[in-house]
Write a protein that holds these residues in place. Sequence first.
Motif, PDB file in Angstrom:
ATOM      1  N   TRP A   1      -5.567  -1.931  -1.155  1.00  0.00           N
ATOM      2  CA  TRP A   1      -6.505  -1.754   0.001  1.00  0.00           C
ATOM      3  C   TRP A   1      -7.895  -2.421  -0.139  1.00  0.00           C
ATOM      4  O   TRP A   1      -8.397  -3.110   0.869  1.00  0.00           O
TER       5      TRP A   1
ATOM      6  N   HIS B   1      -4.139  13.490   1.799  1.00  0.00           N
ATOM      7  CA  HIS B   1      -4.158  12.219   2.247  1.00  0.00           C
ATOM      8  C   HIS B   1      -2.917  11.814   2.966  1.00  0.00           C
ATOM      9  O   HIS B   1      -2.920  10.994   3.948  1.00  0.00           O
ATOM     10  N   TYR B   2      -1.912  12.085   2.314  1.00  0.00           N
ATOM     11  CA  TYR B   2      -0.676  11.450   2.796  1.00  0.00           C
ATOM     12  C   TYR B   2      -0.338  12.440   4.246  1.00  0.00           C
ATOM     13  O   TYR B   2       0.269  11.757   5.191  1.00  0.00           O
TER      14      TYR B   2
ATOM     15  N   HIS C   1      -2.948   0.778  -5.929  1.00  0.00           N
ATOM     16  CA  HIS C   1      -2.955   1.517  -4.547  1.00  0.00           C
ATOM     17  C   HIS C   1      -4.254   1.026  -3.914  1.00  0.00           C
ATOM     18  O   HIS C   1      -4.271   0.542  -3.101  1.00  0.00           O
TER      19      HIS C   1
ATOM     20  N   LEU D   1      -2.209  10.890   7.180  1.00  0.00           N
ATOM     21  CA  LEU D   1      -2.351   9.688   7.398  1.00  0.00           C
ATOM     22  C   LEU D   1      -0.840   9.056   8.224  1.00  0.00           C
ATOM     23  O   LEU D   1      -0.944   8.356   8.958  1.00  0.00           O
TER      24      LEU D   1
ATOM     25  N   GLY E   1      -8.447  10.643  -0.100  1.00  0.00           N
ATOM     26  CA  GLY E   1      -7.707   9.720  -1.005  1.00  0.00           C
ATOM     27  C   GLY E   1      -8.816   9.430  -2.263  1.00  0.00           C
ATOM     28  O   GLY E   1      -8.447   9.402  -3.169  1.00  0.00           O
ATOM     29  N   MET E   2      -9.762   8.943  -1.499  1.00  0.00           N
ATOM     30  CA  MET E   2     -10.913   8.397  -2.607  1.00  0.00           C
ATOM     31  C   MET E   2     -11.293   9.715  -3.526  1.00  0.00           C
ATOM     32  O   MET E   2     -11.688   9.565  -4.670  1.00  0.00           O
TER      33      MET E   2
ATOM     34  N   VAL F   1      -2.231   4.380  -8.934  1.00  0.00           N
ATOM     35  CA  VAL F   1      -3.300   4.838  -7.989  1.00  0.00           C
ATOM     36  C   VAL F   1      -4.280   3.603  -8.021  1.00  0.00           C
ATOM     37  O   VAL F   1      -4.746   3.089  -7.069  1.00  0.00           O
TER      38      VAL F   1
ATOM     39  N   THR G   1       0.973  -1.168  -0.159  1.00  0.00           N
ATOM     40  CA  THR G   1      -0.053  -0.014   0.098  1.00  0.00           C
ATOM     41  C   THR G   1       0.795   1.258   0.028  1.00  0.00           C
ATOM     42  O   THR G   1       0.747   2.190  -0.702  1.00  0.00           O
ATOM     43  N   HIS G   2       1.850   1.098   0.687  1.00  0.00           N
ATOM     44  CA  HIS G   2       2.737   2.362   1.032  1.00  0.00           C
ATOM     45  C   HIS G   2       3.557   2.598  -0.334  1.00  0.00           C
ATOM     46  O   HIS G   2       3.717   3.663  -0.647  1.00  0.00           O
TER      47      HIS G   2
ATOM     48  N   GLY H   1      -3.945  14.099  -2.805  1.00  0.00           N
ATOM     49  CA  GLY H   1      -3.038  13.133  -2.588  1.00  0.00           C
ATOM     50  C   GLY H   1      -1.865  13.392  -1.587  1.00  0.00           C
ATOM     51  O   GLY H   1      -1.715  12.642  -0.341  1.00  0.00           O
TER      52      GLY H   1
ATOM     53  N   GLY I   1       1.247   3.824  -3.141  1.00  0.00           N
ATOM     54  CA  GLY I   1       0.743   5.014  -2.803  1.00  0.00           C
ATOM     55  C   GLY I   1       2.078   6.305  -3.288  1.00  0.00           C
ATOM     56  O   GLY I   1       1.833   7.334  -3.519  1.00  0.00           O
ATOM     57  N   THR I   2       3.196   5.866  -2.663  1.00  0.00           N
ATOM     58  CA  THR I   2       4.478   6.604  -3.049  1.00  0.00           C
ATOM     59  C   THR I   2       4.542   6.985  -4.461  1.00  0.00           C
ATOM     60  O   THR I   2       4.779   8.050  -4.803  1.00  0.00           O
TER      61      THR I   2
END
Length: 225
Positions: free
Chosen positions: A104, A173-174, A100, A177, A129-130, A97, A53-54, A170, A57-58
């Motif tokens: 999830w 979101h980051y 990603h 989190l 994020g969504m 994405v 996931t990370h 994004g 996402g990155t």
Amino acid sequence: MNKLAKILRSPWTKIAVFALCLVPISLLARPLWMLATTGYSPDLTANPIEYITHYTGTWTIRFLLITLSVTPLRKIFNQPLLARYRRMLGLFAFFYVCLHFLTWFVLDKFFSFPEMWADILKRRYITVGMLGFAMLLPLAVTSTAGWVRRLGFVKWQRLHRLIYFAALAGVIHYYWLVKSDVRLPLMYGAILAILMLYRLAARQLARQPAAPRPVTTPNTASLPD
Ligand code: HEM
């Protein structure tokens, strides 16, 4: 044609950039294979779902920022052919994405829509994020030349400005989190802010009326008497 323009025009460069964009996902293949066959892969840490996931996402945020850098670089270095790469890079941001989101949704939520909705409503970083994901969807769908024609270039361009807001979602979101060390999300946020400011400044400059032309006096010496 200068050397750089020749390189940018070559179909081989496009193939090379495409292959380069596949490097992040291909680096996951071997550890994933190891995990599937032996049940453990040290590269994926003790929590492979979190790691994947990370990782995806990155790469999503990186590809979004790389895509947004194309226009400033094209203008600064006067290389119009760089524009040929923007669509591909944007589609790779969408590809990452999707991975990603699917990591999830499939591995964390086990395809459960009720659990997914509950998480979207409960966690603000998932909500935003969504939102970013939802903004990237119409951009991916309308990325073809056919859609540019159907919408008309001005409308299409206006719609594609959504990529800035998707990237902003994004970054938020980051930022939301991470638990303590916010340096990385702030760094991505700073890069995005620079790219947005560049765009605003370029638009402002383009709007300014052209400088008056210098008045030239006719060369009377060459005129007939
Ligand atoms: C524009 C869209 C998105 C971007 C740019 C993005 C980016 C990121 C980044 C950079 C990370 C942290 C990576 C790290 O810590 O090294 C992350 C983590 C995460 N993202 Fe996203 N993401 C996006 C959309 C989504 C969506 C749609 C979902 C699911 C609904 C999602 C779920 C998660 C989860 C669950 C984590 C890990 C959270 C944790 O560690 O507790 N993201 N994302």
